[in-house]
Scaffold this active site. Structure first.
Site, mmCIF file in Angstrom:
data_model
loop_
_atom_site.group_PDB
_atom_site.id
_atom_site.type_symbol
_atom_site.label_atom_id
_atom_site.label_comp_id
_atom_site.label_asym_id
_atom_site.label_seq_id
_atom_site.Cartn_x
_atom_site.Cartn_y
_atom_site.Cartn_z
ATOM 1 N N TRP A 165 31.048 28.846 5.316
ATOM 2 C CA TRP A 165 31.294 27.454 5.694
ATOM 3 C C TRP A 165 30.450 27.074 6.909
ATOM 4 O O TRP A 165 30.307 27.849 7.847
ATOM 5 C CB TRP A 165 32.780 27.276 6.021
ATOM 6 C CG TRP A 165 33.130 25.896 6.501
ATOM 7 C CD1 TRP A 165 33.447 24.817 5.733
ATOM 8 C CD2 TRP A 165 33.200 25.444 7.857
ATOM 9 N NE1 TRP A 165 33.710 23.729 6.525
ATOM 10 C CE2 TRP A 165 33.558 24.086 7.841
ATOM 11 C CE3 TRP A 165 32.980 26.065 9.089
ATOM 12 C CZ2 TRP A 165 33.726 23.329 9.008
ATOM 13 C CZ3 TRP A 165 33.134 25.321 10.247
ATOM 14 C CH2 TRP A 165 33.502 23.966 10.188
ATOM 15 N N SER A 181 31.669 35.570 4.068
ATOM 16 C CA SER A 181 32.893 34.900 4.491
ATOM 17 C C SER A 181 33.470 34.041 3.351
ATOM 18 O O SER A 181 33.842 34.575 2.311
ATOM 19 C CB SER A 181 32.621 34.077 5.757
ATOM 20 O OG SER A 181 33.815 33.749 6.416
ATOM 21 N N PHE A 190 32.134 27.394 16.647
ATOM 22 C CA PHE A 190 32.184 28.243 15.464
ATOM 23 C C PHE A 190 31.012 29.228 15.453
ATOM 24 O O PHE A 190 31.183 30.415 15.154
ATOM 25 C CB PHE A 190 32.164 27.368 14.208
ATOM 26 C CG PHE A 190 32.152 28.133 12.917
ATOM 27 C CD1 PHE A 190 33.233 28.930 12.553
ATOM 28 C CD2 PHE A 190 31.066 28.056 12.053
ATOM 29 C CE1 PHE A 190 33.222 29.639 11.358
ATOM 30 C CE2 PHE A 190 31.057 28.755 10.863
ATOM 31 C CZ PHE A 190 32.135 29.551 10.510
ATOM 32 N N LEU A 197 31.740 31.986 17.807
ATOM 33 C CA LEU A 197 32.707 32.930 17.251
ATOM 34 C C LEU A 197 32.033 33.865 16.236
ATOM 35 O O LEU A 197 32.325 35.059 16.202
ATOM 36 C CB LEU A 197 33.859 32.180 16.589
ATOM 37 C CG LEU A 197 34.872 31.515 17.516
ATOM 38 C CD1 LEU A 197 35.819 30.625 16.725
ATOM 39 C CD2 LEU A 197 35.651 32.567 18.299
ATOM 40 N N ASP A 251 34.211 41.790 14.700
ATOM 41 C CA ASP A 251 34.349 40.456 14.123
ATOM 42 C C ASP A 251 35.462 39.684 14.833
ATOM 43 O O ASP A 251 36.591 40.174 14.960
ATOM 44 C CB ASP A 251 34.672 40.583 12.630
ATOM 45 C CG ASP A 251 34.444 39.309 11.843
ATOM 46 O OD1 ASP A 251 34.763 38.225 12.364
ATOM 47 O OD2 ASP A 251 33.951 39.400 10.706
ATOM 48 N N HIS A 275 30.654 38.823 13.183
ATOM 49 C CA HIS A 275 30.922 38.183 11.895
ATOM 50 C C HIS A 275 29.619 37.845 11.164
ATOM 51 O O HIS A 275 29.587 37.841 9.928
ATOM 52 C CB HIS A 275 31.745 36.908 12.130
ATOM 53 C CG HIS A 275 32.261 36.259 10.887
ATOM 54 N ND1 HIS A 275 33.237 36.819 10.095
ATOM 55 C CD2 HIS A 275 31.933 35.074 10.293
ATOM 56 C CE1 HIS A 275 33.500 36.014 9.064
ATOM 57 N NE2 HIS A 275 32.719 34.957 9.160
#
Length: 235
Positions: A11, A65, A127, A130, A185, A213
């Site tokens: 995403w 993901s 995001f 992260l 992650d 991640h």
């Protein structure tokens, strides 16, 4: 004969994070990165119908993901028409519940969704940070992700991610499965790896230590090597 693989992105950040890994596989796989459908509604069957139409039969399916979760569901739908499955930092459920606590707390996800609804640009930046947390150069990786971000980053996409559950699909698909996780992650806990191994003992599950991640970008050649070793053993 060169095998074919279709990779699905996650995403928000588009196809660019998967390009280095696709290039690393170039001599052994014909790799195509397939953009995710435009999410107008959190309708998984409609999304899978679109992907099923776009993606040829008989290929390996893979994804990062959210893309890995979709690849898993499509692999189970196709059965013997899927040559193998590769997932990268893909949990069986993205949001934790009582039956699957090895995931992001629901309150954390809700706060992220609300923040995105209020300020998508700032939240997408968070995001990317992260995704990069745990990498050897987290800031550099975050900037790289944002600079090339061209993804589907709608609220409907987040709502879809919140509803997905691939546990039954992981058990149903009987072809080769390789699931790669990152030890550092920030969004998919390492404990998910052991849980998925227990859910599908026939699968190969690996954890890359000291990786974020977005490990398929920062460790593209290592990920490609893991897939090639797995394919040599299993096929």
């Amino acid at each position: 004969m060169t095998a074919s693989m279709i990779l699905l992105p996650g995403w928000g950040l588009g196809s660019a994070p998967l390009v280095p890994m696709a290039e690393a596989l170039d001599e052994h796989f014909q790799v195509r990165i397939e953009a995710l459908p435009a999410f107008e509604h959190a309708d998984i069957e409609r999304c899978l119908d679109v992907l099923d139409t776009r993606i040829p039969r008989g290929v390996w399916l893979g994804g990062w993901s959210l893309g890995g979760m979709l690849a898993t569901l499509l692999a189970a739908r196709r059965g013997a028409d899927c040559a193998g499955l590769l997932t990268l930092a893909s949990n069986a459920r993205f949001i934790a519940d009582e039956a699957w606590p090895m995931a992001m707390p629901a309150a954390t996800f809700t706060a992220f969704r609300n923040a995105y609804a209020q300020n998508s640009t700032a939240t997408l930046k968070r995001f990317a940070m992260l995704c990069s947390q745990g990498a050897s150069d987290a800031r550099g990786l975050s900037r790289h992700l944002l600079a090339q971000a061209t993804g589907v980053d709608s609220l409907a996409g987040l709502d879809l991610l919140a509803t997905l559950d691939t546990r039954a699909a992981l058990q149903q698909f009987t072809g080769p499965q390789l699931h790669l996780f990152a030890g550092a992650d920030a969004m998919v806990p390492e404990s998910a790896a052991a849980a998925i191994q227990a859910l599908q003992p026939a699968a190969e599950v690996q954890v890359l230590r000291g990786a974020s991640h977005a490990f398929m970008l920062e460790q593209a050649h290592e990920v490609a090597a893991s897939l090639l070793r797995f394919r040599e053993i299993r096929t």
